[in-house]
Each structure stands twice: as structure tokens, then as C-alpha cells.
Scaffold this motif. Sequence first.
Motif, PDB file in Angstrom:
ATOM      1  N   HIS A   1       0.410  -1.410   0.284  1.00 56.94           N
ATOM      2  CA  HIS A   1       0.194  -0.198  -0.232  1.00 56.94           C
ATOM      3  C   HIS A   1       0.848   1.509   0.009  1.00 56.94           C
ATOM      4  CE1 HIS A   1      -1.890  -3.096   1.197  1.00 56.94           C
ATOM      5  NE2 HIS A   1      -3.674  -2.465   1.188  1.00 56.94           N
TER       6      HIS A   1
ATOM      7  N   LEU B   1     -10.952   3.321   4.155  1.00 56.99           N
ATOM      8  CA  LEU B   1     -10.874   3.350   2.471  1.00 56.99           C
ATOM      9  C   LEU B   1     -10.896   3.977   2.362  1.00 56.99           C
ATOM     10  CD1 LEU B   1     -12.231  -0.136   2.157  1.00 56.99           C
ATOM     11  CD2 LEU B   1     -10.063   0.591   2.300  1.00 56.99           C
TER      12      LEU B   1
ATOM     13  N   GLY C   1      -6.900   1.696  -1.394  1.00 57.54           N
ATOM     14  CA  GLY C   1      -6.450  -0.068  -1.456  1.00 57.54           C
ATOM     15  C   GLY C   1      -5.421   0.196  -1.943  1.00 57.54           C
TER      16      GLY C   1
ATOM     17  N   VAL D   1      -6.604  -1.361 -10.655  1.00 62.21           N
ATOM     18  CA  VAL D   1      -7.625  -2.431  -9.899  1.00 62.21           C
ATOM     19  C   VAL D   1      -9.437  -1.643 -10.570  1.00 62.21           C
ATOM     20  CG1 VAL D   1      -7.966  -2.570  -7.437  1.00 62.21           C
ATOM     21  CG2 VAL D   1      -5.845  -2.073  -7.566  1.00 62.21           C
TER      22      VAL D   1
ATOM     23  N   LYS E   1     -12.936  -1.935  -7.136  1.00 67.20           N
ATOM     24  CA  LYS E   1     -13.479  -1.076  -5.856  1.00 67.20           C
ATOM     25  C   LYS E   1     -14.109  -1.562  -5.340  1.00 67.20           C
ATOM     26  CE  LYS E   1     -13.426   3.967  -5.008  1.00 67.20           C
ATOM     27  NZ  LYS E   1     -13.405   5.662  -5.674  1.00 67.20           N
TER      28      LYS E   1
ATOM     29  N   LEU F   1     -13.687  -4.036  -2.524  1.00 69.69           N
ATOM     30  CA  LEU F   1     -12.490  -3.613  -1.604  1.00 69.69           C
ATOM     31  C   LEU F   1     -13.001  -3.964  -0.172  1.00 69.69           C
ATOM     32  CD1 LEU F   1     -10.046  -1.268  -3.346  1.00 69.69           C
ATOM     33  CD2 LEU F   1      -9.968  -3.775  -3.250  1.00 69.69           C
TER      34      LEU F   1
ATOM     35  N   TYR G   1     -11.485  -5.927   2.768  1.00 63.94           N
ATOM     36  CA  TYR G   1     -10.669  -5.525   3.828  1.00 63.94           C
ATOM     37  C   TYR G   1     -10.947  -5.672   5.349  1.00 63.94           C
ATOM     38  CZ  TYR G   1      -7.058  -3.196   0.915  1.00 63.94           C
ATOM     39  OH  TYR G   1      -5.881  -3.088  -0.014  1.00 63.94           O
TER      40      TYR G   1
ATOM     41  N   VAL H   1      -8.939  -9.401  -5.339  1.00 65.97           N
ATOM     42  CA  VAL H   1      -8.101  -7.986  -6.021  1.00 65.97           C
ATOM     43  C   VAL H   1      -8.236  -8.038  -7.720  1.00 65.97           C
ATOM     44  CG1 VAL H   1      -7.203  -5.847  -6.088  1.00 65.97           C
ATOM     45  CG2 VAL H   1      -7.691  -6.664  -4.254  1.00 65.97           C
TER      46      VAL H   1
ATOM     47  N   ILE I   1      -7.394   2.620  -9.090  1.00 61.09           N
ATOM     48  CA  ILE I   1      -8.112   2.314  -8.415  1.00 61.09           C
ATOM     49  C   ILE I   1     -10.103   2.813  -8.951  1.00 61.09           C
ATOM     50  CG2 ILE I   1      -9.202   1.879  -6.271  1.00 61.09           C
ATOM     51  CD1 ILE I   1      -6.895   1.856  -4.906  1.00 61.09           C
TER      52      ILE I   1
END
Length: 768
Positions: free
Chosen positions: A183, A207, A212, A221, A224, A227, A231, A238, A507
Motif C-alpha cells: 500500500h 478506505l 486500496g 484495480v 473498487k 474492496l 478489507y 483484487v 483504483i
Amino acid sequence: MAEQIVKTEYSEIMQKSYIDYSMSVITARALPDARDGLKPVQRRVLYAMDQLNLGHDKPHRKSARIVGDTMGKYHPHGDSSIYETLVVLSQDFKKGMALVDGHGNFGSIEGDGAAAMRYTEARLQKFTEDVYLTDLDKNVVDFLPNFDETEKEPEVLPVRVPNLLINGADGIAVGMTTNIPPHNLAEVCDAVCAYMDNTEITTKELLEIMPGPDFPTGGIVINKSDLEDIYETGQGKVKLRGKVVYEPATKRSERDKLVITEIPYTMIGANISKFISDVLDLIETKKTSDIVDVSNESSKEGIRIVLELKKNADYKNLENMLYKKTKLEDTFGVNMLAIVNGRPETLGLKQVIKHHVDFQFDLATRKYTTLLKKERDNKEIKEGLIRACDIIDLIIEILRGSKNLAQAKDCLVNGNVEGINFKSEKSKASAAKLDFTERQATEILQMRLYRLIGLEILQLQKEFEECLKKIEKYEKILSSRKEMAKVIKAELLRIKKDYARARRTQILDAKEAVYEEKKMEEKEVVFIMDRFGYAKTIDISAYERNKEAVHAENKYVFTCMNTGKILIFTDTGNMHQVKVKDLPYTRFRDKGTPIDNVGNYDSSGENICFLGSEATIKNKKLLFVTKNGMAKLVDASEFEVNKRTVSATKLGEDDSLVGVYTTDAKIAIYSKFTLEGGIVEEEVVESNQNVCLASANGNILKFPLTDIPQKKKNALGVRAMKLAKDDHIDEVFLVTDGDEVTVEYKKKELNLTNLKLAHRDSKGSKIK
């Protein structure tokens, strides 16, 4: 002493031993600790480098020295795993923040391996020194004995940021794996601060701060909306895409280009060459004709894979094809598993941050407790020195009158003046009132005379005041969690300011790539395959021009549709299907491709009994004859399947197919396919048919085809000929009544027309 035998259950010993081994691999090898986000080998490599004083401002040191120190002192599990760890820690295309500064060949994003450790050199990154290894001297973490108890190593490193998120982790343990994406440092620091401000913050709110993953390879990514769930649970997939840029031609001599400038994180290494190979396969198999050339122009500056396009190519459709047909779109399986309090645990984003924050408070408490103690000791010494400067004449008189150091120290601490010569009773009375502490007395006795200079005394007083301020500051931090949180957040913001970099991964929620495959223009082609198994299709006009050479040089020749399939029946009882479009459509003299490269047929373990197109068997019946004399008729419709390989017939023990032949009620196609192969003759007539079976021992049996029943493809069939124990069917011929058919068998000419007609399941007659 008598021998004592302990009886135990073997399965219990095995179970206990395996559980012990599993837990050792899980906790001490494969999984990272939730506190510092490091696996033991990574922690030991970094600590060994710190002990070797390999700071960012020091010269690089041979990797072999680092590996040797790590293995000899902390990690006795072999040098290859240690060096591999050192290499990965230096690769900025794998780590969100590289922790080691490598010098030499440390591998590449395209999968090139690092040079041997005797050739490469390394040192720590400034980031690592500042964020991972600072304050180790302040008793912030526990130190444990190493494997042979000759050294001490930290149980965990005092990492100031959530390394589990910033650099991610991957590892395979026994029965479990971890796979955590990297990240963005700045976003993670902000997310931690937000959590510290509000411990009830939701994953969704986190988030908004940290959207992400941020992969070092960039990319996109595209899911979205998934996610939040990933998480929340710590598990999920992903979806990643590479970044494709369209570059129109600027000169007449140039071509339009599609350029891949960023790749999915999962494509690192050999998958880049695999991607290029997949694109070339798409061109060779005619899946696309819009790509003229493929080249890899990647360098240290970044990824650049160039696809040159035909004029007026539909580049959008081509881009979608790359996402659909290659690894340019891939998935990263997230499994946020880490060691928490000695046990593996799957963590959500909020839990990861919570464990990190708890660890930071623990580090800060231990750090400021150590600093407070140090400053209190310092305050004690400074007070003693200042007081000593005020009565320095008395202290000198005590020192001059004492017989030894112990007597002088006893006087300073306890006011014991016995045995000390004083110039006056007044001095003696003053000395008797002294009550310095042990530490103060020691410092006074070690004090140098230059400290009596006026400016030095002022400096001493200034240091004392600073010491009081530090004590007040540390006591304030330790007495209030809120104040400690301010310090932790300030440190995080400083790290963010010094080391943050821009986000690299985009993302978003993208639509699924829709690729419209261009329909192939249906036409008739000629299939040819030589005796070595190299197959291809050619244009009918090319076949007509080279007809004699085609038949002379090839084992199988027949027409088929380019949208159809080739059927291969083998002696093992299997039928393999190969799509005609998967075969190269070439010129007559081009080599072709091995047919077992485009299908499941294995030329090393199977022999072809029949090879033809779908049209060859359409609306017909297939005659199956085995080595042990079993036979049956099967309707061709049973083989209209989509699977690449199916079982075409059931075989008995130690049996195999001799041949497969097409027939129907009125029309017979004279085609002979044997283990040696080759078309003997081909003729279409309207008549009845008989079957001639010839055995290896020289018996031959002729009977009507109608004696053989029609069965399902998974049936065994019926016995067509009685065979001696050591005999088997060698040849099969189909004969039409009224036709003169002569074949060569056992080096003799044999007239099949004149053979006497018998019944199925008889021995037949001996060939003279």
C-alpha cells in the motif's frame, strides 16, 4: 541400570511431531508478525546489517558477508533463503518501500535472477534505519537468545509504520498461506492517524483515506466496490489490469501502436515473457490479424511493451482481447494472515491498524520510560556537580586530606571525616554534613578541573535546566495516552513528509472487457499430415497444383472445413478432437506443427487407428475392431461432443484397437487404417459389405457386416473371431459383394472376393 522400554501409539507420536513441525513453520518461518510485519528471516537480515554498521551513509558490503553473519548468528537455515530474502528486500518493483540498497545485479522485473552473493553488495536504506531500526538501544523491544544462546536478537523490530500494509507479505506455511498487497506509505500513515483519532472508525471510512492497494508496478484495480468486503474480512480477490496506451502514428513510415506501460503486479518475473508469448500465439492461431509486430522495449525507466498495428485496426477491441486472452488482466488473491500473540490470525484492515497502534503505544511507553530514567539519573548527576562547584574548595581539601579514593568517597556520601586531615575545624564540620549520592560522588571524583571555568559552570546549569524540561516532557507523555498519541502521530507525519511518494495504482470500478472475436470466413481447406505427425491445412488450389507431391509425402490427406474439427481415434480407445483453426494455415512446403501440440493426443503413448474430419463420419456408423477379436458398430452421432478427449470404446484387459472404419447401410468407403497407417484405396459404391479379419497366425475370416450389432460407444462389443491363445487380429478389410478386391497380406496376394463367406465368431480358414 535396567533398560526401560516406553510403549506408545505410533500414530500419536506422528501426529504430535507433525503438529510441532507445522507450528514451527507457521510461527518461525513463513508468516509475518503483525507488529513489525516481518518474517523472522527478514528481521534477522536487517538486524545483522544494523550490527555490521551498514548504514545508508556507509560503504556497501559484500552480500556474502551479510548472509554469513545472519546465518552464523541468527538464522541457521541455509544461505539460499537468506540471500533470496536480501534480494527481495532490495527490489523496489516487489516492495512498496525497498529496505535494502543493493549494489550490483539484484535481478530485474522481467524475472532475471540476481548474481551470486559473492558478486553483489548491499547496505541499509535511510528509510530502514530511520523507521525500522531506530531506538533499539532504548529497551523498546525484548531481546531473546539466538539458536545457540551465544548472541541476543530482537523478538521484533521497533517499526514505526504498519509494514504489513506498506510492503505487504507473502508466505506458504503448512496448511495456510498469507498474501498481503503493498500500500501507499502516505495513505497508510493518514489511515493510522485517523484510527488514533477515532477508534470506532469503519473500514469504509478508512478506505476513503487509503483507497486500496498501491502496487509498485502501477496498473489498475478494477473492482473498487469489492474492496470494502476484502478489507473487512481480510480475504478476497483484487482484479488487476495493466495500463495500455494508444500511440497513433505521427509519420507515414510509422504504424499505430498499443503500448503496455504498466503491468499487473502478478506479471512480475517470467510472466512478462509469458505475456509476449501469449500475444504471439494469438497472432499465430489467427485470433487476431491486427498485430504486425511485438517488441519489448522495457528498461530501467520502466515497462514498455510495444504492439505495432495494421492500418485502421480496431485498437479498442484489441485492448479488450489482451485483457480477455492474456494475463494483462489478472487477480491478486488477498489473504491477510499474520502472527498475533504467537498464533496465526486472519486480520481485516482495521485489525491490522489496531495491532500496529497498540504496538506503537507499547514502544513509546518503553522508550520514554527508558529516556525518563536516563534523564532522572542525569538530573541527579547535574545537581551533584552544580553543588560541588559551589563548595569546590572544601572538596579539594577533602581530596588532599584523604589517604585513598574510598576514604574521600565515603566522606562525600556519608560525611565520614575520620582519618582525613583538614586545615580547620570549620572545614571538618562542613565536610561532616555532606550527603552526596553514590552516583554524584562518583561523577565529582571523576570531574576534570576545566569544569571549574566560569563558562563551563554556566553550561552545566543550562544542561540542568534542559534536563528538567525533558523530565517534565517525558512524564507528561507517560502520564497521558492522549499526549503519547500526539507524539506517535507527529512521528508518522514526519515519516510521511520525508519518504512519501505518489500513488502508482489507479483504483476504479471498470466494466468487464468485452472482446468481439471476428468470425472466421468459412471455407473448405485440405488437411495434410506427414508420417512424423506434423499437420497443417492448405488452400485447395495449392493442393490441386501439388497433388502428386501432397499424396507422396504425406500420410493423411483429406478436405475439411476450416471451422470444423479433426477426429483422432487411437489404439487406447480414446477419441481426441483438434480444431482445424488451431492448425497452421500455410503454404504447402511450410513444415506445419506436431498435432499433439494442439490437442491431447500423445504420439509417444498412442497410435492412430483412424484420422478424419467431422464430415468423414457424419450420418455414418463406425466399425470398431480390437486386437482380441471384439467388434461393434457405433452410430457416429455419439461422437458429436465438445470435449477435447472422450473414451471412444470400452476395451477389455490387455486389449487395444486395431482399426476404426466408416460405413452405412448402402454406401461403403474403402479405407484401410492400420497401425502402420496409410490409405490403401478409397472408392464409394452402392452395395452390401462384408468384414474380413486376418490374424497374426495366418487365419482369415469373412462374414457379413450385418452380423455385428450396433452398440453404444461405452459398450465392449461382441466377439467377431475365435482366436488361439497366442493369436490376435492383425488386419481388417471391408469388402463389397461383387467387387474384385485383392490385397497383399503376409507377403502374398490375397483375393478377398473369392473367400468363402462364414459366420461371425468362428475360427476362419488358414491362408495357404
